[in-house]
Design a protein around this motif. Sequence first.
Motif, mmCIF file in Angstrom:
data_model
loop_
_atom_site.group_PDB
_atom_site.id
_atom_site.type_symbol
_atom_site.label_atom_id
_atom_site.label_comp_id
_atom_site.label_asym_id
_atom_site.label_seq_id
_atom_site.Cartn_x
_atom_site.Cartn_y
_atom_site.Cartn_z
ATOM 1 N N LEU A 1 2.537 1.797 -3.372
ATOM 2 C CA LEU A 1 1.550 2.224 -4.364
ATOM 3 C C LEU A 1 1.172 3.686 -4.144
ATOM 4 C CD1 LEU A 1 -0.334 1.764 -6.713
ATOM 5 C CD2 LEU A 1 -1.963 0.700 -5.137
ATOM 6 N N ALA A 2 0.933 4.065 -2.893
ATOM 7 C CA ALA A 2 0.597 5.456 -2.585
ATOM 8 C C ALA A 2 1.723 6.388 -3.012
ATOM 9 C CB ALA A 2 0.312 5.609 -1.087
ATOM 10 N N LEU B 1 -8.185 1.395 -3.246
ATOM 11 C CA LEU B 1 -6.885 0.737 -3.397
ATOM 12 C C LEU B 1 -6.862 -0.662 -2.800
ATOM 13 C CD1 LEU B 1 -4.369 3.663 -2.845
ATOM 14 C CD2 LEU B 1 -5.308 2.760 -4.987
ATOM 15 N N ILE C 1 -6.011 7.786 -2.030
ATOM 16 C CA ILE C 1 -5.135 7.166 -1.030
ATOM 17 C C ILE C 1 -5.720 7.309 0.373
ATOM 18 C CG2 ILE C 1 -2.878 7.365 0.111
ATOM 19 C CD1 ILE C 1 -1.843 8.306 -2.754
ATOM 20 N N VAL D 1 -4.942 0.806 -12.434
ATOM 21 C CA VAL D 1 -3.728 1.477 -11.967
ATOM 22 C C VAL D 1 -2.581 1.032 -12.870
ATOM 23 C CG1 VAL D 1 -2.097 1.740 -10.060
ATOM 24 C CG2 VAL D 1 -4.559 1.614 -9.599
ATOM 25 N N LEU E 1 -7.832 -1.993 -8.989
ATOM 26 C CA LEU E 1 -6.394 -1.999 -9.261
ATOM 27 C C LEU E 1 -6.082 -2.341 -10.722
ATOM 28 C CD1 LEU E 1 -4.969 -3.553 -5.980
ATOM 29 C CD2 LEU E 1 -5.073 -1.133 -6.655
ATOM 30 N N HIS F 1 0.822 -1.219 0.000
ATOM 31 C CA HIS F 1 0.000 0.000 0.000
ATOM 32 C C HIS F 1 0.857 1.271 0.000
ATOM 33 C CE1 HIS F 1 -3.340 2.705 0.775
ATOM 34 N NE2 HIS F 1 -2.576 3.256 1.700
#
Length: 145
Positions: A22-23, A50, A44, A59, A56, A19
């Motif tokens: 990704l953020a 997320l 976020i 993304v 996802l 996480h």
Amino acid sequence: MLFRRGDEVTMRDVDRLDHDQLAAGLMEGAVGVWVVEAAMRLIIRHGALLKNQRFLDFVIVDPDGTAAIDFDAAVAAFEAGALPLEYDEDRNILYIAASLVGRVAIRLKEFIDSNDPTAIKHIAEAMMYADGYLNGVAEPGAGVV
């Protein structure tokens, strides 16, 4: 989630990130464009999208670790029923973030209802951030007489 690349079965690039990574990738991919940064911060901070494996799929992660969200495809998938969102609030966050980056036009009133106070705080702060109030803080109940 696994997908096929030729004869090779591999993980999506987004699945290789935790996480926090990704953020960071989403923020790095948005750096310098306040409206995009605001949209990524909203996604976020809200967090639910997320954690949604179907979301996802939208993304995109570059080899350098920066990431972006294909809002056009995510909204289209939701509207076609291919992106299930458990709560109205998740839909609201998706549409408001997509609106911030200019991908959809919304009537804000339609997407403010049915959000909890924390989500409203995140939405308000995203709007402030998008307009350059980078350290703006929404304080629910402040100024209420």
